[in-house]
Scaffold this motif. Sequence first.
Motif, PDB file in Angstrom:
ATOM      1  N   LEU A 168      42.531  41.568  13.596  1.00  0.00           N
ATOM      2  CA  LEU A 168      43.690  42.244  12.999  1.00  0.00           C
ATOM      3  C   LEU A 168      44.993  41.668  13.527  1.00  0.00           C
ATOM      4  N   ILE A 169      45.010  41.330  14.802  1.00  0.00           N
ATOM      5  CA  ILE A 169      46.211  40.714  15.382  1.00  0.00           C
ATOM      6  C   ILE A 169      46.459  39.343  14.756  1.00  0.00           C
ATOM      7  N   ARG A 170      45.404  38.553  14.637  1.00  0.00           N
ATOM      8  CA  ARG A 170      45.566  37.215  14.047  1.00  0.00           C
ATOM      9  C   ARG A 170      45.966  37.315  12.572  1.00  0.00           C
ATOM     10  N   LYS A 171      45.541  38.352  11.898  1.00  0.00           N
ATOM     11  CA  LYS A 171      45.932  38.533  10.506  1.00  0.00           C
ATOM     12  C   LYS A 171      47.419  38.853  10.409  1.00  0.00           C
ATOM     13  N   GLU A 172      47.921  39.628  11.368  1.00  0.00           N
ATOM     14  CA  GLU A 172      49.344  39.971  11.389  1.00  0.00           C
ATOM     15  C   GLU A 172      50.197  38.801  11.849  1.00  0.00           C
ATOM     16  N   LYS A 173      49.665  38.001  12.774  1.00  0.00           N
ATOM     17  CA  LYS A 173      50.433  36.889  13.350  1.00  0.00           C
ATOM     18  C   LYS A 173      49.606  35.617  13.277  1.00  0.00           C
ATOM     19  N   THR A 174      49.805  34.860  12.223  1.00  0.00           N
ATOM     20  CA  THR A 174      49.064  33.609  12.054  1.00  0.00           C
ATOM     21  C   THR A 174      49.823  32.496  12.764  1.00  0.00           C
ATOM     22  N   SER A 175      49.533  32.347  14.024  1.00  0.00           N
ATOM     23  CA  SER A 175      50.241  31.357  14.839  1.00  0.00           C
ATOM     24  C   SER A 175      49.254  30.643  15.744  1.00  0.00           C
ATOM     25  N   GLU A 176      49.440  29.343  15.873  1.00  0.00           N
ATOM     26  CA  GLU A 176      48.582  28.571  16.775  1.00  0.00           C
ATOM     27  C   GLU A 176      48.907  28.839  18.243  1.00  0.00           C
ATOM     28  N   LYS A 177      50.021  29.528  18.500  1.00  0.00           N
ATOM     29  CA  LYS A 177      50.414  29.829  19.880  1.00  0.00           C
ATOM     30  C   LYS A 177      49.848  31.155  20.379  1.00  0.00           C
ATOM     31  N   LEU A 178      49.176  31.885  19.496  1.00  0.00           N
ATOM     32  CA  LEU A 178      48.555  33.140  19.918  1.00  0.00           C
ATOM     33  C   LEU A 178      47.282  32.822  20.689  1.00  0.00           C
ATOM     34  N   CYS A 179      47.274  33.122  21.980  1.00  0.00           N
ATOM     35  CA  CYS A 179      46.154  32.788  22.862  1.00  0.00           C
ATOM     36  C   CYS A 179      45.357  34.039  23.220  1.00  0.00           C
ATOM     37  N   VAL A 180      44.050  33.874  23.380  1.00  0.00           N
ATOM     38  CA  VAL A 180      43.155  34.971  23.745  1.00  0.00           C
ATOM     39  C   VAL A 180      42.316  34.547  24.936  1.00  0.00           C
ATOM     40  N   ASN A 181      42.363  35.325  26.010  1.00  0.00           N
ATOM     41  CA  ASN A 181      41.502  35.130  27.170  1.00  0.00           C
ATOM     42  C   ASN A 181      40.503  36.284  27.223  1.00  0.00           C
ATOM     43  N   SER A 182      39.207  35.956  27.305  1.00  0.00           N
ATOM     44  CA  SER A 182      38.166  36.983  27.326  1.00  0.00           C
ATOM     45  C   SER A 182      37.514  37.049  28.696  1.00  0.00           C
ATOM     46  N   TYR A 183      37.182  38.277  29.116  1.00  0.00           N
ATOM     47  CA  TYR A 183      36.553  38.505  30.413  1.00  0.00           C
ATOM     48  C   TYR A 183      35.378  39.468  30.230  1.00  0.00           C
ATOM     49  N   SER A 184      34.380  39.320  31.084  1.00  0.00           N
ATOM     50  CA  SER A 184      33.244  40.238  31.119  1.00  0.00           C
ATOM     51  C   SER A 184      33.308  40.984  32.440  1.00  0.00           C
ATOM     52  N   MET A 185      33.631  42.271  32.388  1.00  0.00           N
ATOM     53  CA  MET A 185      33.932  43.050  33.582  1.00  0.00           C
ATOM     54  C   MET A 185      32.736  43.911  33.996  1.00  0.00           C
ATOM     55  N   GLY A 186      32.572  44.081  35.316  1.00  0.00           N
ATOM     56  CA  GLY A 186      31.602  45.036  35.843  1.00  0.00           C
ATOM     57  C   GLY A 186      30.302  44.411  36.284  1.00  0.00           C
ATOM     58  N   LYS A 187      29.601  45.126  37.176  1.00  0.00           N
ATOM     59  CA  LYS A 187      28.289  44.712  37.665  1.00  0.00           C
ATOM     60  C   LYS A 187      27.160  45.381  36.900  1.00  0.00           C
ATOM     61  N   ARG A 188      27.245  46.717  36.785  1.00  0.00           N
ATOM     62  CA  ARG A 188      26.156  47.462  36.161  1.00  0.00           C
ATOM     63  C   ARG A 188      26.084  47.218  34.661  1.00  0.00           C
ATOM     64  N   GLN A 189      27.225  47.127  34.007  1.00  0.00           N
ATOM     65  CA  GLN A 189      27.238  46.787  32.595  1.00  0.00           C
ATOM     66  C   GLN A 189      28.474  45.945  32.321  1.00  0.00           C
ATOM     67  N   ASN A 190      28.279  44.913  31.573  1.00  0.00           N
ATOM     68  CA  ASN A 190      29.388  43.996  31.288  1.00  0.00           C
ATOM     69  C   ASN A 190      30.220  44.540  30.133  1.00  0.00           C
ATOM     70  N   LYS A 191      31.468  44.864  30.460  1.00  0.00           N
ATOM     71  CA  LYS A 191      32.404  45.377  29.457  1.00  0.00           C
ATOM     72  C   LYS A 191      33.370  44.262  29.096  1.00  0.00           C
ATOM     73  N   LYS A 192      33.553  44.030  27.820  1.00  0.00           N
ATOM     74  CA  LYS A 192      34.430  42.949  27.390  1.00  0.00           C
ATOM     75  C   LYS A 192      35.887  43.389  27.458  1.00  0.00           C
ATOM     76  N   LEU A 193      36.707  42.505  27.983  1.00  0.00           N
ATOM     77  CA  LEU A 193      38.152  42.706  28.067  1.00  0.00           C
ATOM     78  C   LEU A 193      38.831  41.475  27.484  1.00  0.00           C
ATOM     79  N   ALA A 194      39.779  41.679  26.595  1.00  0.00           N
ATOM     80  CA  ALA A 194      40.515  40.562  25.986  1.00  0.00           C
ATOM     81  C   ALA A 194      41.991  40.671  26.322  1.00  0.00           C
ATOM     82  N   LEU A 195      42.582  39.562  26.696  1.00  0.00           N
ATOM     83  CA  LEU A 195      44.000  39.478  27.038  1.00  0.00           C
ATOM     84  C   LEU A 195      44.671  38.549  26.035  1.00  0.00           C
ATOM     85  N   LEU A 196      45.680  39.048  25.331  1.00  0.00           N
ATOM     86  CA  LEU A 196      46.357  38.278  24.295  1.00  0.00           C
ATOM     87  C   LEU A 196      47.819  38.064  24.666  1.00  0.00           C
TER      88      LEU A 196
END
Length: 442
Positions: free
Chosen positions: A138-166
Amino acid sequence: MGEVSKKVKKRFKNYDDFFQQETYLYKEIVEIMGFNTLINIPKTKDILQEYTKSVHTPDMTLDDFLKTIGEVKEGNIDDAIQSIFEGKLIICSNKGQYVVVDPIPKELNRSIEPPSNENVLQGSQSSFIEDLETNIGLIRKEKTSEKLCVNSYSMGKRQNKKLALLYIEGNVNKDILSEMQNQIEKNIKKELQNQQDLSNILGFSPWLTMSKFHTSELPSEAVKMLLQGRVVLFIDRLPIAFILPSLIWDMFTIENEHNYPYPLMILIRVLRVLGLLTTLIVPGLYVALVAVNPGVLRIEMALSIAQSRQGVPYPALVEVLIMLLILELILEASVRLPKSIGPTITMVGGIILGQAIVDAKLVSNLLIIILAATTIANFTIVGVQNSLSIRLYKYLIVIFASIYGVFGLLAGMLLIIAYLSSLKTFGVSYLNVNLERDVIKR
C-alpha cells in the motif's frame, strides 16, 4: 521415508495441523510437509505438477528438477523447521535432500477496507491490514519511488515476528536512521508483539505518558511522514504504522486536509488547537474560580454559579473528579460494548445518569455543561493515543487549580509544557515544528 523426513515428523508430532504426504515427481516418490492451516494443499500440488510439465526434459532427473525450484539442502533440519513455521512447503526426497518452496497460501487476511478509527472525509479510503507485505505494498502504491527503502527484520527467540522499517533515501536523517537500525539489531532477540515491546527494543522508557510513536492506519498519512523525513515501522499482524519521530504538530494535522481550500484547512487546525486548550484548561478553570478565586468573576456570574451549586454537598474538586470518573467509565464502556448497542446504551445512560445526578443535587448543572464540552473537545485531537494523554493531563491541572487557583492552573500548564519539551526521540525534540529545516539534516 528419509532421515530428514523422520526428524521433521518427530519435531512436529504434537502439531495436529502438520501434514506429511507422499506424491510423485518425475516418477519418484517425494514427501511434502507443512501446516495445512497455512497452505492450500490441493492448489499447491496442482501448481507443482503444472510446473513439472513445463520444465520437463527427457534427461532431467529429480535432483535436477529440485534445483530449478530452490536451493537443495540436506542434513541440518533447522532451516526446514523454521521455514515450516513461516508457512513454507518442504519437498523432501528419499536421499535426505529437501527444498523450501513458497506454496499457495490459505486466505487468512481480510481485504483492504476503509479505516475504522480514523475517518476520512475527502481522501483515500484504504487502510492498513494485519499482513505486513500488504501494508508495504500500500505504501509503494501511494509512493512509486525508487528511493523508498525497506529493511526487514525477524525479531524474537521463541517466535520470529517480522518487523519492517521504511524510509525514503535522501530525505531521512541518516543519524536517526542509523541509531534506530542499531537499536533494532542490538535487540533482535527480544520478543515483539505490540507497541510496548517495540518501545523496549528502541530503548524508550515504558513510563512515558506521551507516546513517542505517531500511529496511523492510513497509507496516505504514512507516505506524508516519509516525505517529511520520518521513519515508518510495521509489525506483522498489527494493522497500523508506527511513525518516528512523533511531534506535537501531529495532533492537529491530517494529510487529507490538503484536499480542502487553504483557509478551511487552517480553520480546522485552529479548531483542533482550541479543542486541546479547552480539554486541558476548562475543568481546572471551573475548580479555580469556584473554590479558590471566585472574586475574579463578575458578581452576576458568581451568583449564577453559586445558585447552580446550591445544595451540592461536595467541594468543587470532588464534584469535578466524580463526574470526570463517570465520563471515563462511559467512554470506556462505549469502546467495549458491541457496536450494535454501544452508542445507544452510552447515549441513553449518559442522559439519564446526567439528569438524575443533577436532580439529586450531587453536581451542578454548569459542571455538566462544562464536562460535556470538554469531552467533545478532546476528540477533535488527531490520534487515539494523543487524546488519551490529554485526558490524563487535565487531572493534573484540576488538582493544581484546586490548591492554588488560577495560579495553579498556569503552573500546571507550564509543567506540562516543560515535560513535553523534555521529550526527545533520537535527538529530535517533541516540540519541533519545522521538519524540513531541523529534522532533515542532509
